[in-house]
Write a protein that holds these residues in place. Structure first.
Motif, PDB file in Angstrom:
ATOM      1  N   THR A  35       0.682  40.674  36.035  1.00  0.00           N
ATOM      2  CA  THR A  35       0.841  39.228  36.215  1.00  0.00           C
ATOM      3  C   THR A  35       1.541  38.570  35.012  1.00  0.00           C
ATOM      4  OG1 THR A  35      -1.376  38.901  35.371  1.00  0.00           O
ATOM      5  CG2 THR A  35      -1.139  38.923  37.761  1.00  0.00           C
TER       6      THR A  35
ATOM      7  N   SER B 197      -2.353  32.793  37.195  1.00  0.00           N
ATOM      8  CA  SER B 197      -1.893  32.522  38.565  1.00  0.00           C
ATOM      9  C   SER B 197      -0.357  32.476  38.586  1.00  0.00           C
ATOM     10  CB  SER B 197      -2.481  31.207  39.050  1.00  0.00           C
ATOM     11  OG  SER B 197      -2.084  30.189  38.178  1.00  0.00           O
ATOM     12  N   ARG B 198       0.182  32.836  39.756  1.00  0.00           N
ATOM     13  CA  ARG B 198       1.638  32.982  39.825  1.00  0.00           C
ATOM     14  C   ARG B 198       2.254  32.131  40.934  1.00  0.00           C
ATOM     15  NH1 ARG B 198       2.670  39.416  39.606  1.00  0.00           N
ATOM     16  NH2 ARG B 198       1.033  39.533  41.169  1.00  0.00           N
TER      17      ARG B 198
ATOM     18  N   GLN C 202      -0.348  37.540  45.930  1.00  0.00           N
ATOM     19  CA  GLN C 202      -1.462  36.588  45.969  1.00  0.00           C
ATOM     20  C   GLN C 202      -1.125  35.353  45.144  1.00  0.00           C
ATOM     21  OE1 GLN C 202      -4.950  38.836  44.848  1.00  0.00           O
ATOM     22  NE2 GLN C 202      -4.810  40.117  46.652  1.00  0.00           N
ATOM     23  N   ALA C 203       0.073  34.829  45.389  1.00  0.00           N
ATOM     24  CA  ALA C 203       0.554  33.686  44.608  1.00  0.00           C
ATOM     25  C   ALA C 203      -0.238  32.432  44.948  1.00  0.00           C
ATOM     26  CB  ALA C 203       2.034  33.462  44.917  1.00  0.00           C
ATOM     27  N   GLU C 204      -0.257  31.481  43.996  1.00  0.00           N
ATOM     28  CA  GLU C 204      -0.950  30.220  44.298  1.00  0.00           C
ATOM     29  C   GLU C 204      -0.034  29.291  45.089  1.00  0.00           C
ATOM     30  OE1 GLU C 204      -1.191  27.047  41.213  1.00  0.00           O
ATOM     31  OE2 GLU C 204      -0.889  28.701  39.835  1.00  0.00           O
TER      32      GLU C 204
ATOM     33  N   ILE D  35      -1.568  30.167  51.536  1.00  0.00           N
ATOM     34  CA  ILE D  35      -0.749  29.838  50.358  1.00  0.00           C
ATOM     35  C   ILE D  35       0.162  28.656  50.739  1.00  0.00           C
ATOM     36  CG2 ILE D  35       1.073  30.647  48.774  1.00  0.00           C
ATOM     37  CD1 ILE D  35       0.030  33.525  49.302  1.00  0.00           C
TER      38      ILE D  35
ATOM     39  N   ARG E 250       4.201  29.879  35.180  1.00  0.00           N
ATOM     40  CA  ARG E 250       3.642  30.568  36.358  1.00  0.00           C
ATOM     41  C   ARG E 250       4.754  31.097  37.271  1.00  0.00           C
ATOM     42  NH1 ARG E 250       0.357  25.813  38.803  1.00  0.00           N
ATOM     43  NH2 ARG E 250       2.298  24.835  38.162  1.00  0.00           N
TER      44      ARG E 250
END
Ligand code: ADP
Ligand code: ASP
Ligand code: MG
Length: 440
Positions: A161, A2-3, A199-201, A258, A31
């Motif tokens: 990623t 996850s980023r 689609q970052a966290e 997000i 991340r």
């Protein structure tokens, strides 16, 4: 993996020392693989923002004046960072190129974007990251909105990623391939677009304050930071003057859920403000309002006409006049025989007389009056809808501070109460409201 997308604002990147803080922040969490930098901002209160210097170069060049002295200040800032950090990012050549480009003549947007572009090159070199030019993959519509293809194009560019990327803020390209910038402060929007595409966290917005404060710290000393707020609250507050986050930076991440974290580059351990869709129950219970924000530069057009209420299409014709002159309005409080429109002063620049004349001719009012200066203050909070007495508190506070209220407006969403006051009462009113909601 996850980023997290990290956008750093101008003051966070103002010099080599700030670059070091930024690298430490990025390296503290694996991340944090995508960095969106602004152009260098002010190093101290008396300093200039690089973007302002670039606009100045463009302005001078466009009227044939010598822009060399201002350009020298631009160069100095970038070369200083490159040298102090021992980087080999080819700044001298890039600046030379830019100088030639300005002489040849390019758009204002092109020149303004170079602050972020060059800072992005420096940051990519410093972090050992891949540089992505937003001109390749952030596509903007004619009205400055994001073209939906952007998310796919950018998502593909950011596919790995495990890799670290730097993508400058503030600009993209238009349908003709030309550089197009957002409005001022627009790197916040870039950060949100990048977070969605990746689609970052989490979207971290790093700035020079420890989160959003419940009021503008330049007016209310020691204003309390907000621990958590909703997207809707922050959109209202930022639109109404809490400039920490550009109001258009919310929807790209809000639509896909997000969260945003507003964090302080100079105090990275402070939790800052977390912006989410719904408040956590303990915060929801304990907060009456989210915050207070305001802006001074509004104009109010007051129209009175006997039996206005019976005249079908009166408002329609009034809005028609505004539409023909490209004027958008903020609020429109009304009574039986009167109506006012509140407009941002810049909307009427150079056309006040023409617009008033057309209103006069179209609507034939008994009285038409322009109030040239009015300040608006918004008290914002999702909790307002279920709390009794918020409006009463607003008016008691303003009465005790001896502030004359010129207008009141509450949106149907019950997310805010807006009051209009004279600009000279703005600070007093803001402090009085802060006092009654936060200090009491
Ligand atoms: P950046 O350069 O990081 O994008 P900005 O200057 O755009 O930072 O935004 C941060 C500034 O916003 C703060 O330094 C502060 O002066 C101002 N500000 C205005 N209203 C608020 C608020 N309610 N809370 C925090 N800061 C605010
Ligand atoms: N550098 C641009 C500005 O000064 C964009 C930003 O900082 O967000 O407006
Ligand atoms: Mg900003």
């Amino acid at each position: 993996m996850s980023r997290i997308v990290c956008k750093f604002g101008g003051t966070s990147l103002a010099d080599a020392l700030q670059f070091k803080k930024v690298r430490a922040i990025v390296e503290a969490d694996q991340r944090r693989t995508i960095v969106v930098p602004s152009a260098p901002g002010k190093r101290m209160a008396s300093d200039a923002k690089l973007t302002d210097l670039l606009y100045l170069c463009q302005q001078s060049a466009s009227v044939g004046s010598d822009f060399t002295p201002v350009f020298a200040r631009v160069s100095e800032r970038f070369l200083e960072i490159e040298q102090a950090l021992g980087l080999k990012a080819g700044m001298a050549d890039h600046l030379d190129q830019l100088h030639k480009t300005i002489i040849r003549g390019v758009s204002k947007d092109h020149i303004a974007s170079r602050g972020e572009y060059l800072n992005g090159l420096l940051m990519a070199a410093y972090l050992g990251a891949e540089f992505i030019d937003p001109q390749e993959c952030i596509l903007l519509n004619a009205n400055g909105g994001v073209h939906p293809d952007t998310y796919r194009m950018l998502g593909e560019r950011l596919a790995n990623t495990n890799k670290r990327y730097v993508i400058p803020g503030f600009y993209g390209r238009d349908a003709n391939g030309h550089i197009k910038t957002f409005s001022r402060g627009g790197s916040d929007i870039s950060g949100a677009i990048v977070a969605r595409a990746a689609q970052a966290e989490l979207y971290e917005n790093w700035t020079d304050v420890s989160g959003l404060l419940m009021a503008d710290p330049r007016v209310v000393a020691n204003a309390k930071p907000m621990e958590e707020a909703t997207y809707a609250e922050i959109r209202e507050l930022s639109y109404m003057g809490a400039t920490v986050l550009h109001d258009e930076a919310i929807s790209p991440v809000r639509e896909v859920g997000i969260p945003i974290a507003i964090k302080n580059t100079n105090a990275p351990d402070h939790p800052g403000t977390r912006i989410v869709n719904k408040l956590s129950p303990e915060i929801d219970k304990s907060t009456e309002i989210a915050g207070i924000a305001g802006k001074k530069n509004f104009v109010m057009i007051n129209i009175e006409k006997n039996l206005m209420n019976k005249e079908v299409g009166f408002a329609f014709r009034l809005f028609g006049v505004l539409e023909r002159h490209g004027v958008s309005f903020e609020h429109c409080p009304s009574a039986i025989d009167s109506m006012s429109v509140i407009v941002e002063a810049s909307q009427l620049e150079g056309k006040t007389e023409v617009v008033l004349e057309e209103i006069r001719n179209t609507l034939n009012p008994d009285r038409l009056e322009l109030e040239p200066q009015i300040a608006l203050i918004a008290v914002v909070g999702e909790g307002m809808a279920k709390t009794i007495g918020i409006a009463a508190k607003v008016f008691v506070a303003l009465r005790e501070a001896q502030v004359n209220v010129r207008l009141i407006n509450q949106g149907a969403s019950e997310l805010n109460i807006i009051v209009g006051v004279m600009p000279e009462d703005y600070e007093t009113a803001l402090r009085a409201l802060y006092g009654v909601f936060v200090n009491d």
